[in-house]
Write a protein that holds these residues in place. Sequence first.
Motif, PDB file in Angstrom:
ATOM      1  N   ARG A 108     -32.054   0.759 144.912  1.00 43.20           N
ATOM      2  CA  ARG A 108     -33.053   1.745 144.518  1.00 43.20           C
ATOM      3  C   ARG A 108     -34.385   1.385 145.166  1.00 43.20           C
ATOM      4  N   THR A 109     -35.063   2.398 145.719  1.00 46.13           N
ATOM      5  CA  THR A 109     -36.358   2.193 146.351  1.00 46.13           C
ATOM      6  C   THR A 109     -37.417   3.014 145.635  1.00 46.13           C
ATOM      7  N   SER A 110     -38.687   2.630 145.832  1.00 44.10           N
ATOM      8  CA  SER A 110     -39.798   3.282 145.132  1.00 44.10           C
ATOM      9  C   SER A 110     -40.143   4.630 145.724  1.00 44.10           C
ATOM     10  N   GLY A 111     -39.613   4.957 146.888  1.00 46.65           N
ATOM     11  CA  GLY A 111     -39.910   6.232 147.520  1.00 46.65           C
ATOM     12  C   GLY A 111     -38.919   6.500 148.626  1.00 46.65           C
ATOM     13  N   PRO A 112     -39.100   7.602 149.342  1.00 40.60           N
ATOM     14  CA  PRO A 112     -38.195   7.926 150.444  1.00 40.60           C
ATOM     15  C   PRO A 112     -38.137   6.788 151.458  1.00 40.60           C
ATOM     16  N   ALA A 113     -36.938   6.483 151.950  1.00 42.97           N
ATOM     17  CA  ALA A 113     -36.771   5.349 152.848  1.00 42.97           C
ATOM     18  C   ALA A 113     -35.675   5.643 153.858  1.00 42.97           C
ATOM     19  N   SER A 114     -35.730   4.925 154.985  1.00 43.56           N
ATOM     20  CA  SER A 114     -34.628   4.976 155.929  1.00 43.56           C
ATOM     21  C   SER A 114     -33.470   4.152 155.369  1.00 43.56           C
ATOM     22  N   ARG A 115     -32.343   4.163 156.043  1.00 38.87           N
ATOM     23  CA  ARG A 115     -31.122   3.551 155.532  1.00 38.87           C
ATOM     24  C   ARG A 115     -31.279   2.033 155.363  1.00 38.87           C
ATOM     25  N   PRO A 116     -31.121   1.498 154.143  1.00 36.83           N
ATOM     26  CA  PRO A 116     -31.244   0.049 153.939  1.00 36.83           C
ATOM     27  C   PRO A 116     -30.012  -0.699 154.454  1.00 36.83           C
ATOM     28  N   VAL A 117     -30.217  -1.980 154.725  1.00 38.77           N
ATOM     29  CA  VAL A 117     -29.130  -2.879 155.105  1.00 38.77           C
ATOM     30  C   VAL A 117     -29.141  -4.052 154.150  1.00 38.77           C
ATOM     31  N   VAL A 118     -27.989  -4.354 153.541  1.00 42.09           N
ATOM     32  CA  VAL A 118     -27.845  -5.484 152.635  1.00 42.09           C
ATOM     33  C   VAL A 118     -27.208  -6.638 153.396  1.00 42.09           C
ATOM     34  N   ARG A 119     -27.853  -7.793 153.362  1.00 41.70           N
ATOM     35  CA  ARG A 119     -27.310  -8.984 154.022  1.00 41.70           C
ATOM     36  C   ARG A 119     -26.865  -9.969 152.966  1.00 41.70           C
ATOM     37  N   LEU A 120     -25.614 -10.401 153.059  1.00 42.93           N
ATOM     38  CA  LEU A 120     -25.067 -11.416 152.159  1.00 42.93           C
ATOM     39  C   LEU A 120     -25.122 -12.744 152.884  1.00 42.93           C
TER      40      LEU A 120
END
Length: 633
Positions: free
Chosen positions: A464-476
Amino acid sequence: MRRLPVSKTILGLVALAVLLFCVNPLPARADMGIILPEPVRVEEPGQTAFIAFNGREEVLLLGTDVKVARATTALQFTPFPSPPKVALAPDDAFARLQELLTAHHVFYWKTTKGAGSPEATLGESEPAAVLSHQKLGLHDVTVVEVKDAARFAAWVQDYFRKQGWPARALSAEEKATVADYCRRGFRYFVIDRVELKETLSSVPPLTFRFQTPALYYPLKVTNLFGGEGEAQLIVCGGERILNRLPVFLAQTVPGPPWWQESTRTAVAPRELAQVAPGAEKLFAGEQEFQAFRYRGKLSFCADLWAENQALFWIGKAYYEAGGRRYSMDAAPYVSGGRTYVPVRYLAYALGVPEEGVRWDGAAQTVSLRKGDVTLRLKLGSPLLERQAGTGPSVSLVMDVAPEMRSDRVFLPARYVAAGLGYSAVWDPATQQVTLAPGEIAWVEELVFDPNPVEPDKGLSILVRTSGPASRPVVRLIGAGGSAEPNEYWRQADKITLSPGGPGEWVAGFLPPGQVGVYPAEVTVEGLTFTAGNWLLKVCPEGFLNQPGYATPEEAVRARFAQDFKGCSLREIEERPLLPDDRRDPRYHKLFLITFYQPYDGPVLPAGTHIYFYYIIKDGPAGLWCVAGGGTGP
């Protein structure tokens, strides 16, 4: 001249369901402070204003309804950032405004969540200067310029003396209110003498036209009235201004209830002329038109001051904010390719009040609080921690860290600005940094959601982001280097998410990989975020999403506190696993708890209850977690 009837109202609508609304009219009222020659109880149950703003100039339409315990004469005052031109508005201005709202089908439909201008360094005090005085219908209006609360009080006392009223010093609260505006550079006050009655007194509305770099509406002055009431703003301006206005409105209140937004429409300049003559001259064509409403305690923590820009220059011991220049005792500099600014002045420029800046010398930490947002930084640490209200704390991973120079703490301007909803633009030619309100997508939450029935089947990921955003990437972290013969973990240490709901990004069910605990980071729009509890746990039985504890009893107590807030835990008792439970490899222990619930909940009524928890041990981490539970006999 015809008085504005109390029954002439502004349209207010509250959403009951999608596209289903009910009408709730509000009286036309304005936001002003009030000074009485003698102690009388005053009520201002609400306020409504029309604002037209083109980025440089504003037209503000105010009407007034006030009720007092007994008839009296009073001075109403409104602070402004520049000398306003005051004119009498049409008596039926608010009725025309309602007709405009009705014709364009404007409805309230959602609540927005989500600062005043910085404090100035004032020079030598100067006497109050009367800039104009005029009779406007039933109004007796004076515009004065003052540099401090003492000069304002002296002007009021002199006015009382000339009117033959008993001498009265301003109260501590009145002085503090005026001093607050003067410190922030609001030196111009419109003072209007009005006759108030025991019934709700209505005075023909006034329009104020003034220069301002920001859309402005004085809310803090209302705190003098106290109690509860309503505030409604009908705003006309550019799309860019209205898109950001909810962010600034959220900063005017310390917490719920929040401001409500209406639907938005477009209006022509000729339509504005019917409501507030002169407003049409601000625009060359159609403009956006929207209403905002607040209902609750009249205790605002900031005025509405939108579109505020702050300018800093390398090597210059001053900055500009809201079109005014302020002195500093240290100058910004560049280090590691980033601009550093003295903490206190950076905070003021971004709308943080003086009491919102805290330095802990022992811990070497700085905290900045603006509205319900708190930022925390530590000297030498690249982490900028941000917490919105009571939500989770999330840290931005910076490529620099706060520094101490000449006994002054300096913060990296770009990252601190981002934490408070501002963007930073660097101009190498002029060595200037411009901080302006922007759509900053701060990651607020990362959720690993295992399959609750069969955790070995996979999990989903939610950001979840605080506003409009480009596509996030999750790094493990650590997953890509795994020696386990599992191609997923070898290749997918970085997971690209897809759009979900508003402000949400998701990845579908993912298979488990090598057993272990993997810290996670989220990168969005070039910024990387992390949090201490962003841990993906993979055990032999599948995924675990719960935090782990050293003992099973600690796990039970922690889960109870989460599940049953406000309840008292009476007893914890370990029980043998039932035969069916022993065949399930996920369950290691069973605990029975007895607790007292002092209220009627959605599931359990008030009283003493028994509940059970299944406990599982996270093998790789050696920690205990709650795997499930339910009501017991």
